[in-house]
Enzyme design. Structure first.
Site, short mmCIF file in Angstrom:
data_model
loop_
_atom_site.label_atom_id
_atom_site.label_comp_id
_atom_site.label_asym_id
_atom_site.label_seq_id
_atom_site.Cartn_x
_atom_site.Cartn_y
_atom_site.Cartn_z
N SER A 173 0.84 -1.20 0.00
CA SER A 173 0.00 0.00 0.00
C SER A 173 0.88 1.25 0.00
O SER A 173 1.93 1.27 -0.64
CB SER A 173 -0.95 -0.06 1.21
N LYS A 191 -5.64 3.39 -2.19
CA LYS A 191 -4.87 2.69 -1.15
C LYS A 191 -5.66 2.58 0.15
O LYS A 191 -5.49 1.61 0.89
CB LYS A 191 -3.53 3.39 -0.92
C1 HXC Z 1 -3.55 12.63 -15.77
C2 HXC Z 1 -3.37 10.54 -16.77
C3 HXC Z 1 -1.97 10.55 -16.60
C4 HXC Z 1 -1.38 11.70 -15.98
C5 HXC Z 1 -2.52 8.71 -17.60
N1 HXC Z 1 -3.65 9.39 -17.39
N2 HXC Z 1 -1.47 9.40 -17.11
N3 HXC Z 1 -4.16 11.57 -16.36
N4 HXC Z 1 -2.21 12.70 -15.57
N5 HXC Z 1 -0.08 11.79 -15.76
C6 HXC Z 1 -5.00 9.00 -17.80
C7 HXC Z 1 -5.11 8.71 -19.29
O1 HXC Z 1 -5.17 9.91 -20.04
C8 HXC Z 1 -6.40 7.91 -19.34
O2 HXC Z 1 -7.53 8.75 -19.18
C9 HXC Z 1 -6.33 7.10 -18.06
O3 HXC Z 1 -5.39 7.76 -17.20
C10 HXC Z 1 -5.86 5.66 -18.30
O4 HXC Z 1 -4.59 5.71 -18.87
P1 HXC Z 1 -4.07 4.64 -19.92
O5 HXC Z 1 -2.63 4.84 -20.12
O6 HXC Z 1 -4.95 4.66 -21.08
O7 HXC Z 1 -4.42 3.26 -19.26
P2 HXC Z 1 -3.72 2.28 -18.31
O8 HXC Z 1 -2.84 1.37 -19.02
O9 HXC Z 1 -4.83 1.67 -17.59
O10 HXC Z 1 -2.80 3.17 -17.34
C11 HXC Z 1 -2.94 3.17 -16.02
C12 HXC Z 1 -2.11 4.27 -15.36
C13 HXC Z 1 -0.63 4.22 -15.75
C14 HXC Z 1 -2.29 4.17 -13.90
C15 HXC Z 1 -2.69 5.60 -15.85
O11 HXC Z 1 0.04 5.25 -15.07
C16 HXC Z 1 0.01 2.90 -15.46
O12 HXC Z 1 -0.27 1.94 -16.14
N6 HXC Z 1 0.85 2.75 -14.46
C17 HXC Z 1 1.45 1.45 -14.13
C18 HXC Z 1 2.73 1.56 -13.49
C19 HXC Z 1 2.76 2.43 -12.27
O13 HXC Z 1 2.07 3.44 -12.21
N7 HXC Z 1 3.57 2.11 -11.33
C20 HXC Z 1 3.81 2.98 -10.22
C21 HXC Z 1 3.28 2.46 -9.04
S1 HXC Z 1 4.00 3.41 -7.78
P3 HXC Z 1 -8.41 9.29 -20.44
O14 HXC Z 1 -9.53 10.05 -19.84
O15 HXC Z 1 -7.48 10.16 -21.26
O16 HXC Z 1 -8.86 8.08 -21.20
C22 HXC Z 1 2.99 3.45 -6.52
C23 HXC Z 1 3.61 4.13 -5.33
C24 HXC Z 1 2.62 4.55 -4.30
O17 HXC Z 1 1.92 3.01 -6.59
C25 HXC Z 1 3.15 5.55 -3.33
C26 HXC Z 1 4.58 5.56 -2.94
C27 HXC Z 1 5.02 6.68 -2.03
#
Ligand code: HXC
Length: 312
Positions: A173, A191
């Protein structure tokens, strides 16, 4: 890349404590989760790591397997934790090929920095779906196996454990929702849901011998999370706000994992283990974005990994 043991866990754990056990981990190709699994594998476990990216997941599995001669680590790619049927298939395959499923790490998560007015409904849903529903799907797919393992390795805490532990789950988390954190409303909501789920699993499944706990990492160096949440030129400022005066290391999350899964963690259930050098006590994480100036500016986030892509 193969790693020296000291890089992914402390030198306090006994070899073989997870012999003949299997760990299943979503988000297992990520920096934090791969260290958690690597430590378990070094101490005897075999593992299945689950991810969306096939090549990254398979390569990481091979890499983790270098932690112990003879280790078996399956990298199961093309699995989106939002798809229950895919996750069920992966859990079944893991148990079938490796013989059991004794420990689960629900680690898959999504994150980016944006204020609530910059987050589209689909973006909010995506993070909640990955974190909350993804964790739920993980529980659902693995619980029958965890029940079996918990029954097999049940302990009353007083007798000499012969065959070790099993039937345990850790949810990865965060601490963001303890204080509220700017540009993290989506993840804070998600979370908080994950934490609530972990508690429910502890209460409902504890009587069967299962333990369900949370690890809440703080700012951990060289991780996907930090790359997404903090500007690279703000690192020393962010680190200074941590009471321990530095970022954490992935091995510190791996150590927490070994503790909770080992005989040392038998009576810890429904608990949150915060591993953050005291960071959350000094309030919200702002990643180098001046508070409240940046929020008031209305600017989009730049200078971090995972910034919003233009649709033009
Ligand atoms: C605003 C955003 C964005 C951003 C994506 N989106 N990035 N909106 N600011 N920076 C929007 C997109 O435009 C889209 O909306 C929607 O989010 C879904 O994005 P997609 O890329 O199409 O889909 P998806 O593959 O589902 O992406 C999910 C995600 C992406 C969460 C947006 O970031 C991802 O896949 N992340 C995976 C890896 C990750 O984040 N790991 C880090 C975990 S760290 P629209 O409306 O345009 O369709 C962590 C640490 C916690 O959790 C805390 C530690 C202190």
């Amino acid at each position: 890349m193969p790693m020296e043991k000291y890089q992914f866990m402390s030198n306090v754990w006994r070899d073989g404590i997870f012999d003949n056990k299997v760990v299943f981990c979503t988000g297992g190709a990520g920096t934090i989760c791969s260290a958690q699994v690597r430590a378990m594998v070094a101490l005897g476990a075999n593992a299945c790591i689950i991810g969306r990216n096939v090549e990254k997941t398979e390569n990481m599995a091979k890499d983790i397997a270098t932690a112990r001669p003879g280790a078996r680590v399956l990298g199961i790619g093309a699995i989106d934790v939002r798809k229950p049927e895919l996750l069920q298939g992966a859990a079944d395959r893991c148990a079938r090929e490796l013989g059991s499923l004794d420990f689960v790490i629900a680690g898959a998560a999504g994150n980016f920095l944006a204020t609530i007015d910059q987050i589209s409904p689909n973006a909010m849903k995506s993070v909640i779906d990955i974190d909350v529903l993804g964790s739920y799907n993980t529980v659902k797919a693995t619980l029958p196996y965890l029940k079996e393992s918990a029954g097999r390795y049940r302990t009353d805490g007083t007798t000499l454990p012969v065959n070790g532990t099993g039937g345990r789950i850790i949810f990865v988390s965060a601490t963001l929702h303890y204080t509220g954190t700017p540009m993290q409303s989506h993840v804070s909501v998600a979370k908080a849901g994950v934490d609530a789920m972990a508690m429910s699993v502890a209460i409902e499944q504890g009587p069967r011998g299962i333990t369900s706990n949370i690890i809440a990492p703080g700012p951990i160096a060289e991780t996907e999370g930090m790359a997404r949440l903090s500007k690279s030129d703000a690192k020393s400022k962010v680190a200074k706000a941590v009471p321990s005066g530095r970022f954490g290391a992935v091995k510190e999350i791996a150590d927490a994992t070994v503790y909770l899964f080992s005989d040392a963690g038998n009576f810890v259930n429904g608990e949150t283990l915060v591993v953050d050098g005291g960071a959350w006590h000094t309030a919200g994480f702002a990643g180098g974005f001046e508070y409240p100036d940046f929020m008031l500016s209305g600017e989009s986030v730049t200078g971090v990994k995972g910034g919003k892509k233009s649709k033009l």
